[in-house]
Design a protein around this motif. Structure first.
Motif, PDB file in Angstrom:
ATOM      1  N   PRO A  21       0.829  -1.211   0.000  1.00 22.92           N
ATOM      2  CA  PRO A  21       0.000   0.000   0.000  1.00 22.92           C
ATOM      3  C   PRO A  21       0.860   1.255   0.000  1.00 22.92           C
ATOM      4  N   LEU A  22       0.384   2.279  -0.687  1.00 25.85           N
ATOM      5  CA  LEU A  22       1.099   3.549  -0.679  1.00 25.85           C
ATOM      6  C   LEU A  22       1.003   4.181   0.704  1.00 25.85           C
ATOM      7  N   GLU A 362      -8.754   8.046   1.431  1.00 29.69           N
ATOM      8  CA  GLU A 362      -7.555   7.196   1.379  1.00 29.69           C
ATOM      9  C   GLU A 362      -7.920   5.720   1.206  1.00 29.69           C
ATOM     10  N   GLU A 363      -8.974   5.278   1.880  1.00 27.13           N
ATOM     11  CA  GLU A 363      -9.380   3.874   1.783  1.00 27.13           C
ATOM     12  C   GLU A 363      -9.767   3.522   0.347  1.00 27.13           C
ATOM     13  N   THR A 369      -5.836   0.944  -5.967  1.00 27.69           N
ATOM     14  CA  THR A 369      -4.476   0.542  -6.337  1.00 27.69           C
ATOM     15  C   THR A 369      -4.264  -0.958  -6.116  1.00 27.69           C
ATOM     16  N   LYS A 370      -4.848  -1.495  -5.048  1.00 28.28           N
ATOM     17  CA  LYS A 370      -4.702  -2.937  -4.797  1.00 28.28           C
ATOM     18  C   LYS A 370      -5.419  -3.752  -5.865  1.00 28.28           C
ATOM     19  N   SER A 371      -6.640  -3.363  -6.205  1.00 33.51           N
ATOM     20  CA  SER A 371      -7.391  -4.096  -7.232  1.00 33.51           C
ATOM     21  C   SER A 371      -6.710  -3.978  -8.592  1.00 33.51           C
ATOM     22  N   GLY A 376      -3.898  -6.788 -12.839  1.00 29.81           N
ATOM     23  CA  GLY A 376      -2.856  -6.571 -13.839  1.00 29.81           C
ATOM     24  C   GLY A 376      -3.017  -5.294 -14.629  1.00 29.81           C
ATOM     25  N   ILE A 377      -3.689  -4.291 -14.063  1.00 33.87           N
ATOM     26  CA  ILE A 377      -3.857  -2.995 -14.733  1.00 33.87           C
ATOM     27  C   ILE A 377      -2.663  -2.118 -14.396  1.00 33.87           C
TER      28      ILE A 377
END
Length: 460
Positions: A21-22, A362-363, A369-371, A376-377
């Motif tokens: 996570p960022l 933020e959530e 970003t995780k999805s 693979g995006i």
């Protein structure tokens, strides 16, 4: 090229390195000047004070009488205007955008012109034509700011339909569209044909004057999209009140039928979906599937929504069903579902389907970003992120430094044009402004580190 990208998305899968996570801890604030940080801290605190936002226009008028227009204008430019507005001239806008580009951020220009529903101010065709000229100039400015588009080729600009057509007409169209078995007189296909031909529709539910205004409105929309495509600028249509949105979606559908058929170039027209409305998920699912069946490119800006209090108030006054989600958690759940739905479509359709995650939460950004990693995006692909200029910089900067495509919504224009626009936006986004406490703490931490030589840790 398109087919190659689609194959890559379907076969890529998650990278071999685990997703991390960022960190939105304000570490990227070191990229900004001390003066910018001090102004941001002051302005965000002021904007979180409800009386200032609620009575903003009256306070502005009072300060002009007390201090004089010149001194009052100087204070505004040094504070609220300077925080949220790129400037008045093209040169000032370019300077602002160049600063953003050094921070790996991109511009999303917005013309601060619109017609408020039920406004007492009378508008005529000349007013809408002036707005058209402003929109065309915004297209040209957007193109000139980024002579070389990013890897995903997207130069984006916001489009407010109620700057080009009256809210009264939109309400009439909405009323007609909502009737059971609404006539095919108002089908997207017929509107798209009228855009191309310039002929009168002669819709039976509209008066002669309204039919003439509809024809002029369709012509204005056609000219904006035509010019934008010629300049390689993509238009993100803003959502508005539920009393207008069905009409706006009808007009957007007509534009997408005409301009989103070129699968190789992706969507030129994007629509905005508001997760705080109860019917948004089903409408988004239906529209995404319809676009895929029709072979249309599909562009979406996904927002939580900004008209919550007014929508509830109107529903209460009219004795109608409240169209909004019952609470913040329900809205967040709606946003999560819509986000996962769109990311799945992006992963299947590649650049034909594109998404802006327009959120200060933020959530939600972590989820996106995780999805993206799981599907693979690529970070700088058909998914981008959007926040307002002058807000949520701790998230924007972290995303930009990590290689994601991040846009800042940038209004520009004179004080007289922009301050009323900013006050309306602040009134619509009071919950966002009041929720900026974490950003204040991060700003304070960075300023203390610089000015006092010590650092305070801010809890996540």
């Amino acid at each position: 090229m398109l087919r190659t990208c689609s194959v890559l998305y379907s076969k890529a899968g998650p990278p071999t390195v685990g997703w991390q996570p960022l960190s939105f801890d304000g570490g990227a604030f070191h990229l900004k000047g001390t003066g910018e940080l001090m102004r941001a801290l002051l302005v965000l605190r002021l904007c979180a004070w409800p009386p200032l936002v609620t009575h903003g226009l009256a306070i502005q008028a009072w300060s002009q009488r007390l201090l004089g227009s010149r001194f009052s204008g100087t204070l505004l430019r040094a504070s609220i205007y300077g925080q949220f507005v790129a400037g008045e001239t093209a040169e000032e806008v370019r300077d602002c955008v160049q600063q953003l580009q050094t921070l790996s951020l991109r511009p999303l220009l917005a013309v601060p012109t619109e017609e408020e529903p039920d406004s007492a101010i009378k508008t005529g065709e000349a007013w809408y034509e002036e707005n058209l000229s402003a929109m065309l100039r915004c297209v040209d400015l957007s193109r000139s700011l980024l002579e070389t588009p990013g890897p995903n080729g997207n130069i984006l600009m916001q489009l407010k339909v109620t700057a080009l057509t009256s809210t009264r007409l939109c309400k009439e169209l909405t009323s007609w569209v909502r009737r059971p078995g609404a006539s095919l007189e108002l089908s997207p296909e017929r509107l798209a044909e009228a855009m191309d031909s310039g002929q009168d529709l002669q819709v039976s539910c509209l008066s002669t004057e309204q039919n003439q205004h509809l024809r002029a409105s369709l012509s204005r929309l056609q000219r904006v999209v035509q010019h934008a495509q010629a300049q390689h600028v993509r238009l993100l249509v803003d959502a508005e009140y539920t009393s207008l949105n069905p009409a706006l979606s009808l007009l957007v559908s007509a534009m997408t039928l005409r301009w989103n058929r070129s699968r190789e170039s992706g969507p030129w027209i994007w629509n905005t979906y508001q997760a705080y409305l109860k019917d948004t998920y089903e409408r988004l699912r239906r529209d995404a599937e319809a676009a895929e069946r029709a072979g249309l490119a599909f562009g979406v800006k996904l927002v939580r929504g900004a008209y919550l209090d007014k929508e509830r108030h109107v529903a209460q006054l009219q004795g109608t069903k409240d169209p909004t989600q019952p609470d913040y958690e329900a809205t967040s759940q709606s946003y999560r579902r819509c986000l996962e739905l769109m990311l799945t479509h992006v992963s299947h359709r590649g650049p034909v389907c594109q998404l802006m995650v327009a959120s200060h939460n933020e959530e939600s950004v972590h989820q996106a970003t995780k999805s993206m990693w799981e599907l693979g995006i690529p970070p700088d692909g058909p998914v981008c992120f959007g926040q307002l200029l002058g807000m949520c910089d701790h998230v924007s900067l972290a995303l930009g430094q990590a290689g994601y495509a991040v846009y800042k919504s940038i209004p520009y224009g004179s004080l007289e044009e922009v301050i009323p626009y900013l006050i309306r936006r602040a009134q619509e986004n009071q919950s966002v402004l009041r929720g900026a406490r974490r950003e204040w703490e991060l700003l304070s931490q960075e300023l203390q580190r610089r000015l006092l030589g010590r650092s305070l840790r801010v809890p996540s």
